[in-house]
Design an enzyme around this catalytic site. Sequence first.
Site, PDB file in Angstrom:
ATOM      1  CG  ASP A 284      -0.400   0.126   2.519  1.00  0.00           C
ATOM      2  OD1 ASP A 284       0.810  -0.165   2.666  1.00  0.00           O
ATOM      3  OD2 ASP A 284      -1.114   0.508   3.448  1.00  0.00           O
TER       4      ASP A 284
ATOM      5  CE1 TYR B  64       7.641   3.878   0.877  1.00  0.00           C
ATOM      6  CE2 TYR B  64       7.360   5.144  -1.138  1.00  0.00           C
ATOM      7  CZ  TYR B  64       8.018   4.170  -0.410  1.00  0.00           C
ATOM      8  OH  TYR B  64       9.073   3.505  -0.977  1.00  0.00           O
TER       9      TYR B  64
ATOM     10  CG  PHE C 172       9.057  -0.158  -3.983  1.00  0.00           C
ATOM     11  CD1 PHE C 172       9.500  -0.488  -2.706  1.00  0.00           C
ATOM     12  CD2 PHE C 172       8.446  -1.142  -4.738  1.00  0.00           C
ATOM     13  CE1 PHE C 172       9.344  -1.763  -2.201  1.00  0.00           C
ATOM     14  CE2 PHE C 172       8.284  -2.432  -4.241  1.00  0.00           C
ATOM     15  CZ  PHE C 172       8.730  -2.753  -2.967  1.00  0.00           C
TER      16      PHE C 172
ATOM     17  CG  HIS D 222       9.573  -6.241   1.017  1.00  0.00           C
ATOM     18  ND1 HIS D 222      10.098  -5.040   1.462  1.00  0.00           N
ATOM     19  CD2 HIS D 222       8.445  -5.927   0.330  1.00  0.00           C
ATOM     20  CE1 HIS D 222       9.316  -4.055   1.065  1.00  0.00           C
ATOM     21  NE2 HIS D 222       8.311  -4.556   0.377  1.00  0.00           N
TER      22      HIS D 222
END
Length: 224
Positions: free
Chosen positions: A64, A66, A77, A186
């Site tokens: 989701d 920031y 990202f 991740h």
Amino acid sequence: MAMISNDWLPALKDEFRKPYYAQLFRFVKEEYATRVIYPPSDDIFNAFHDTPLSQVKVVILGQDPYHNEGQAHGLCFSVRPDQEIPPSLVNIYQELHDDLGCYVPNNGYLTKWAKQGVLLLNTVLTVRAHQANSHQGKGWEEFTDAVIEKVNAQNRPIVFLLWGRPAQMKERMLTNPNHLILKAPHPSPLSAYRGFFGCRHFSQANAFLQAHGIEPVDWQIENV
């Protein structure tokens, strides 16, 4: 909410007519009216505006947006040029440096990737300020699953970069033998050292694209 208007619109038009989407739309509209929500409403669909379906050649999945002020702008990202680079993106840049020799830039603005056909897709497209995952389970997942299915159905080679368990749970949807699926932990500071560093996904993606006669991605984000 700036509506999708390029070739994603015919691909996704049936989703916009479904009951879950009407419910999601009402929820999101109410949230923006009564709370601080990110990204700005006109940026919700930027991943689609910047990367038409016909131009997708790499997919990177995030979770989701920031949730701090001024960061999110609709690409997973990525942050706006005046924002500090988030920790996961710092690690992505480190891997890019080690893999392809890219210098580490002074910003986290990834629109250059999106314009080259890298679909930077969060599975949830909105979030309350300072409340991670606060819009999970409201309908976005059903919508972005439909997006993934549309990309999977494209009859051309596409690379899927699945970083972390939530992204890798989408692998079952990727049934097209034309595509390349690359998996790694991740890039967050909690897990990057478990195998994200050294995964060499960027060079592998470009080698695959070139082998199929597709222009590779210039992964270098320039300083601003």
